[in-house]
Design a protein around this motif. Structure first.
Motif, PDB file in Angstrom:
ATOM      1  N   GLY A  17       0.808  -1.225   0.000  1.00 19.08           N
ATOM      2  CA  GLY A  17       0.000   0.000   0.000  1.00 19.08           C
ATOM      3  C   GLY A  17       0.833   1.262   0.000  1.00 19.08           C
ATOM      4  N   LEU A  18       0.906   1.968   1.178  1.00 23.90           N
ATOM      5  CA  LEU A  18       1.556   3.266   1.285  1.00 23.90           C
ATOM      6  C   LEU A  18       3.003   3.168   1.738  1.00 23.90           C
ATOM      7  CD1 LEU A  18      -1.387   5.210   3.029  1.00 23.90           C
ATOM      8  CD2 LEU A  18      -0.801   5.143   0.588  1.00 23.90           C
ATOM      9  N   ALA A  19       3.562   1.969   1.665  1.00 23.24           N
ATOM     10  CA  ALA A  19       4.953   1.801   2.083  1.00 23.24           C
ATOM     11  C   ALA A  19       5.867   2.604   1.180  1.00 23.24           C
ATOM     12  CB  ALA A  19       5.345   0.333   2.046  1.00 23.24           C
ATOM     13  N   GLY A  20       7.092   2.821   1.628  1.00 27.24           N
ATOM     14  CA  GLY A  20       8.044   3.645   0.891  1.00 27.24           C
ATOM     15  C   GLY A  20       8.525   2.980  -0.376  1.00 27.24           C
ATOM     16  N   LEU A  21       9.163   3.757  -1.218  1.00 26.94           N
ATOM     17  CA  LEU A  21       9.669   3.298  -2.501  1.00 26.94           C
ATOM     18  C   LEU A  21      10.674   2.186  -2.336  1.00 26.94           C
ATOM     19  CD1 LEU A  21       9.879   3.656  -5.557  1.00 26.94           C
ATOM     20  CD2 LEU A  21      11.620   5.415  -5.172  1.00 26.94           C
ATOM     21  N   SER A  22      11.477   2.248  -1.287  1.00 29.84           N
ATOM     22  CA  SER A  22      12.482   1.207  -1.085  1.00 29.84           C
ATOM     23  C   SER A  22      11.831  -0.138  -0.864  1.00 29.84           C
ATOM     24  CB  SER A  22      13.383   1.552   0.118  1.00 29.84           C
ATOM     25  OG  SER A  22      12.592   1.643   1.295  1.00 29.84           O
ATOM     26  N   ALA A  23      10.677  -0.144  -0.161  1.00 32.67           N
ATOM     27  CA  ALA A  23       9.984  -1.409   0.088  1.00 32.67           C
ATOM     28  C   ALA A  23       9.461  -1.993  -1.208  1.00 32.67           C
ATOM     29  CB  ALA A  23       8.833  -1.198   1.072  1.00 32.67           C
ATOM     30  N   VAL A  24       8.933  -1.122  -2.091  1.00 37.14           N
ATOM     31  CA  VAL A  24       8.409  -1.590  -3.378  1.00 37.14           C
ATOM     32  C   VAL A  24       9.526  -2.165  -4.213  1.00 37.14           C
ATOM     33  CG1 VAL A  24       7.300  -0.889  -5.525  1.00 37.14           C
ATOM     34  CG2 VAL A  24       6.517   0.067  -3.346  1.00 37.14           C
ATOM     35  N   THR A  25      10.660  -1.499  -4.231  1.00 34.51           N
ATOM     36  CA  THR A  25      11.810  -1.968  -5.003  1.00 34.51           C
ATOM     37  C   THR A  25      12.262  -3.327  -4.518  1.00 34.51           C
ATOM     38  OG1 THR A  25      12.514   0.302  -5.334  1.00 34.51           O
ATOM     39  CG2 THR A  25      14.169  -1.425  -5.713  1.00 34.51           C
ATOM     40  N   THR A  26      12.265  -3.523  -3.213  1.00 32.54           N
ATOM     41  CA  THR A  26      12.668  -4.804  -2.635  1.00 32.54           C
ATOM     42  C   THR A  26      11.728  -5.911  -3.071  1.00 32.54           C
ATOM     43  OG1 THR A  26      13.579  -3.710  -0.685  1.00 32.54           O
ATOM     44  CG2 THR A  26      13.089  -6.065  -0.491  1.00 32.54           C
ATOM     45  N   THR A  27      10.406  -5.621  -3.083  1.00 33.90           N
ATOM     46  CA  THR A  27       9.418  -6.621  -3.482  1.00 33.90           C
ATOM     47  C   THR A  27       9.607  -7.030  -4.937  1.00 33.90           C
ATOM     48  OG1 THR A  27       7.827  -5.733  -1.918  1.00 33.90           O
ATOM     49  CG2 THR A  27       6.947  -7.102  -3.698  1.00 33.90           C
ATOM     50  N   THR A  28       9.836  -6.035  -5.818  1.00 35.53           N
ATOM     51  CA  THR A  28      10.042  -6.312  -7.237  1.00 35.53           C
ATOM     52  C   THR A  28      11.265  -7.177  -7.451  1.00 35.53           C
ATOM     53  OG1 THR A  28       9.047  -4.198  -7.801  1.00 35.53           O
ATOM     54  CG2 THR A  28      10.371  -5.273  -9.510  1.00 35.53           C
ATOM     55  N   ALA A  29      12.311  -6.895  -6.767  1.00 34.54           N
ATOM     56  CA  ALA A  29      13.529  -7.693  -6.890  1.00 34.54           C
ATOM     57  C   ALA A  29      13.287  -9.107  -6.429  1.00 34.54           C
ATOM     58  CB  ALA A  29      14.647  -7.041  -6.070  1.00 34.54           C
ATOM     59  N   SER A  30      12.511  -9.223  -5.337  1.00 30.78           N
ATOM     60  CA  SER A  30      12.214 -10.558  -4.825  1.00 30.78           C
ATOM     61  C   SER A  30      11.410 -11.350  -5.838  1.00 30.78           C
ATOM     62  CB  SER A  30      11.435 -10.433  -3.498  1.00 30.78           C
ATOM     63  OG  SER A  30      11.054 -11.712  -3.047  1.00 30.78           O
ATOM     64  N   ALA A  31      10.437 -10.683  -6.535  1.00 29.32           N
ATOM     65  CA  ALA A  31       9.621 -11.374  -7.534  1.00 29.32           C
ATOM     66  C   ALA A  31      10.486 -11.862  -8.670  1.00 29.32           C
ATOM     67  CB  ALA A  31       8.534 -10.419  -8.046  1.00 29.32           C
ATOM     68  N   LYS A  32      11.408 -11.040  -9.112  1.00 32.50           N
ATOM     69  CA  LYS A  32      12.280 -11.452 -10.210  1.00 32.50           C
ATOM     70  C   LYS A  32      13.126 -12.649  -9.823  1.00 32.50           C
ATOM     71  CE  LYS A  32      12.680  -7.015 -12.615  1.00 32.50           C
ATOM     72  NZ  LYS A  32      13.619  -5.941 -13.049  1.00 32.50           N
ATOM     73  N   SER A  33      13.589 -12.641  -8.593  1.00 34.33           N
ATOM     74  CA  SER A  33      14.448 -13.739  -8.165  1.00 34.33           C
ATOM     75  C   SER A  33      13.690 -15.048  -8.041  1.00 34.33           C
ATOM     76  CB  SER A  33      15.100 -13.398  -6.813  1.00 34.33           C
ATOM     77  OG  SER A  33      14.101 -13.319  -5.813  1.00 34.33           O
ATOM     78  N   SER A  34      12.302 -14.955  -7.905  1.00 30.67           N
ATOM     79  CA  SER A  34      11.510 -16.177  -7.753  1.00 30.67           C
ATOM     80  C   SER A  34      10.736 -16.508  -9.016  1.00 30.67           C
ATOM     81  CB  SER A  34      10.542 -16.017  -6.567  1.00 30.67           C
ATOM     82  OG  SER A  34       9.650 -14.955  -6.815  1.00 30.67           O
ATOM     83  N   ALA A  35      11.123 -15.983 -10.200  1.00 25.61           N
ATOM     84  CA  ALA A  35      10.434 -16.261 -11.454  1.00 25.61           C
ATOM     85  C   ALA A  35      10.454 -17.757 -11.734  1.00 25.61           C
ATOM     86  CB  ALA A  35      11.108 -15.502 -12.601  1.00 25.61           C
ATOM     87  N   VAL A  36       9.394 -18.241 -12.412  1.00 25.12           N
ATOM     88  CA  VAL A  36       9.289 -19.667 -12.710  1.00 25.12           C
ATOM     89  C   VAL A  36      10.344 -20.053 -13.737  1.00 25.12           C
ATOM     90  CG1 VAL A  36       7.816 -21.476 -13.619  1.00 25.12           C
ATOM     91  CG2 VAL A  36       6.835 -19.663 -12.196  1.00 25.12           C
ATOM     92  N   LYS A  37      11.069 -21.095 -13.427  1.00 25.00           N
ATOM     93  CA  LYS A  37      12.114 -21.595 -14.316  1.00 25.00           C
ATOM     94  C   LYS A  37      12.017 -23.112 -14.434  1.00 25.00           C
ATOM     95  CE  LYS A  37      15.395 -17.968 -12.942  1.00 25.00           C
ATOM     96  NZ  LYS A  37      16.740 -17.695 -12.342  1.00 25.00           N
ATOM     97  N   VAL A  38      12.440 -23.609 -15.585  1.00 24.26           N
ATOM     98  CA  VAL A  38      12.510 -25.055 -15.785  1.00 24.26           C
ATOM     99  C   VAL A  38      13.814 -25.546 -15.174  1.00 24.26           C
ATOM    100  CG1 VAL A  38      12.706 -26.914 -17.484  1.00 24.26           C
ATOM    101  CG2 VAL A  38      11.095 -25.041 -17.872  1.00 24.26           C
TER     102      VAL A  38
END
Length: 499
Positions: A17-38
């Motif tokens: 929600g209203l969390a800071g930009l740094s928190a959003v950036t951290t979440t995005t990085a985490s999503a990329k690191s957990s992308a589905v791979k074969v």
């Protein structure tokens, strides 16, 4: 899997929600690191026959495992459902690779037997069995095999020097990329070498399309075919007739001599013995009958009035006789005119025939026709050859159907009031001499004799003097009370035989 992944990202963003930009950036990085791979992809090595599958319709087919970035839809779930319900063997599937992802999901790479669809589909969470969008599938079902002692041969229609539509290495579309039989390592492309081979069988199956195939047990002189399969529709055995699924077809001369015979199983017929089946438009039957007649040295048409009527009235477990002629022979239609032996018994309805080829006796009579489902051997002779009145009468009197005809039964009341049942019995009395011509007509005159008879099983009282001419099987149908006239029957269309 793709939709659940998207949902998790959405929920995560909402929580922040209203969390800071740094928190959003951290979440995005985490999503990329957990992308589905074969994490694993390998060819399936188990017996190919155990990897036949079918769509379940719950998942789509993709160009890559479905949750991997860049995967595109090859077949939607709607298409998968349609293919799952298909009755076409080309839509069978073979699984040949398996992949797992870092999320623990299993995907199988599959291809339809005709190669029309190829791609990856979700297969559950375990590589030990098919699940998710695919399920194990038997491409054939066990059928009842003929007796092991029954001897079969190829049908005339299956013998060809340029094609093989009879023999298969496996039943058609039962296994991926396994088709026609092979002999000495080469695909069999003709069947003429086996036209006289006698086969026995050890097993039978039906494929997805419902076609039956027999596994060859013995084939004297053709041992290279033992163990392979033959289409049931390509073989026949006069000694092995299945009354629950087949119709016996006799090819006969116009004199009733059977020159060939075969058993025919109409497609898509699941009814039991005695079920009516119209074969008049069956192209496979027509082709087989025509070829059988040709092989015996005769010409046959399944579309002429007599043969077409016989095929239209066929029943499962019954016999149909088709009449064939020599190539220089023609068949004649038969017109029957009724003339009473007693002038007082002449029909009271005015005569309507104007056929100038009919003799004077016939002109004073009524033209009649037999019931439409009646069949009989036609009057046949060499084209342009002459026939006499005696020839025609010999034909009529020698024909079980035509030598005696009957009117419907009716009642007459005498002066004392006594009621008696009668019928008119018609017998050939004269015929017009002519020549055999294509589409020609034999004109015959029958004498009507009023004869006392037994009462029919049912009766009506319509006070009519008319009724339809009957054959022996139908003559007990009452026609009501008669005024003493012979039955009046409308003249058939010109050129139509009385049958």
């Amino acid at each position: 899997m793709r939709s659940s992944f998207a949902k998790s990202i959405y929920v995560g963003a909402a929580v922040l929600g209203l969390a800071g930009l740094s928190a959003v950036t951290t979440t995005t990085a985490s999503a990329k690191s957990s992308a589905v791979k074969v994490t694993s992809s390998k060819a399936l090595t188990t017996d190919a026959t155990t990897r036949n599958v079918n769509f379940t319709g719950t998942n789509a087919l993709y160009s890559k495992p479905g949750t991997v970035k860049g995967a595109k839809v090859v077949a939607t779930t709607t298409t998968a459902k349609r293919l799952a319900a298909s009755k076409n063997g080309r839509d069978n599937l073979r699984a040949y690779r398996v992949a797992t992802t870092n999320r623990g999901s299993v995907y199988y790479k599959v291809v339809t037997f005709d190669g029309g669809y190829r791609g990856w589909i979700y297969g559950g969470k375990s590589t030990s069995k098919f699940a998710g969008g695919v399920a194990s599938y038997d491409t054939t079902k066990t059928a009842t095999a003929p007796s092991s002692s029954a001897v079969y041969t190829l049908k005339s229609s299956a013998v060809s020097s340029t094609a093989n539509k009879a023999f298969y290495a496996q039943p058609a579309w039962a296994q991926y990329k396994v088709g026609r039989a092979k002999v000495n390592g080469a695909t069999l492309t003709s069947t003429s070498a086996y036209k006289d081979t006698q086969f026995t069988f050890s097993a039978a199956v039906t494929n997805r399309e419902g076609d039956t195939f027999y596994k060859i047990a013995t084939a004297p002189g053709a041992t290279d075919l033992v163990g392979q399969w033959v289409a049931a529709s390509a073989v026949t055995s006069p000694s092995e007739f299945n009354a629950s699924t087949q119709v016996k077809i006799n090819i006969a001369t116009v004199h009733g001599n059977v020159v060939d015979s075969f058993n025919y199983a109409p497609k898509n017929v699941t009814s039991s013995e005695g079920t009516a089946v119209d074969l008049s438009g069956d192209s496979d039957l027509s082709s087989e009958a025509t070829q059988a007649a040709t092989k015996a040295g005769y010409t046959l048409s399944t579309t002429d009035n007599i043969n077409k009527a016989a095929l239209k009235a066929a029943t499962i477990g019954g016999t149909v006789t088709l009449y064939a002629t020599k190539s220089d022979q023609v068949t004649m239609n038969t017109k029957v005119f009724i003339a009473s032996a007693d002038p007082t018994q002449q029909p009271t309805v005015a005569n309507t025939t104007t056929d100038t080829s009919v003799d004077s006796a016939a002109k004073a009579a009524n033209l009649i026709t037999l019931p439409s489902n009646t069949t009989f051997a036609p009057f046949t002779g060499a084209l342009d050859a002459a026939y006499t009145s005696a020839d025609a009468l010999a034909y009529l009197n020698g024909n079980a159907t035509l030598k005696t005809l009957y009117s419907p039964k009716f009642q007459d009341t005498n002066a004392s009031g006594t009621k008696t049942w009668y019928e008119y019995v018609y017998t050939p009395s004269s015929a017009t001499p002519s020549t055999f011509t294509k589409g020609g007509t034999l004109n015959a005159v029958y004498t009507a004799t009023k004869t006392a008879t037994t009462a029919p099983s049912t009766s009506t009282s319509t006070n009519t003097s008319t009724g339809a001419l009957e054959n022996k099987a139908a003559k007990d149908t009452p026609a009501g009370t008669s005024t003493g006239s012979a039955p009046v029957v409308t003249a058939p269309t010109a050129g139509t035989p009385a049958h």
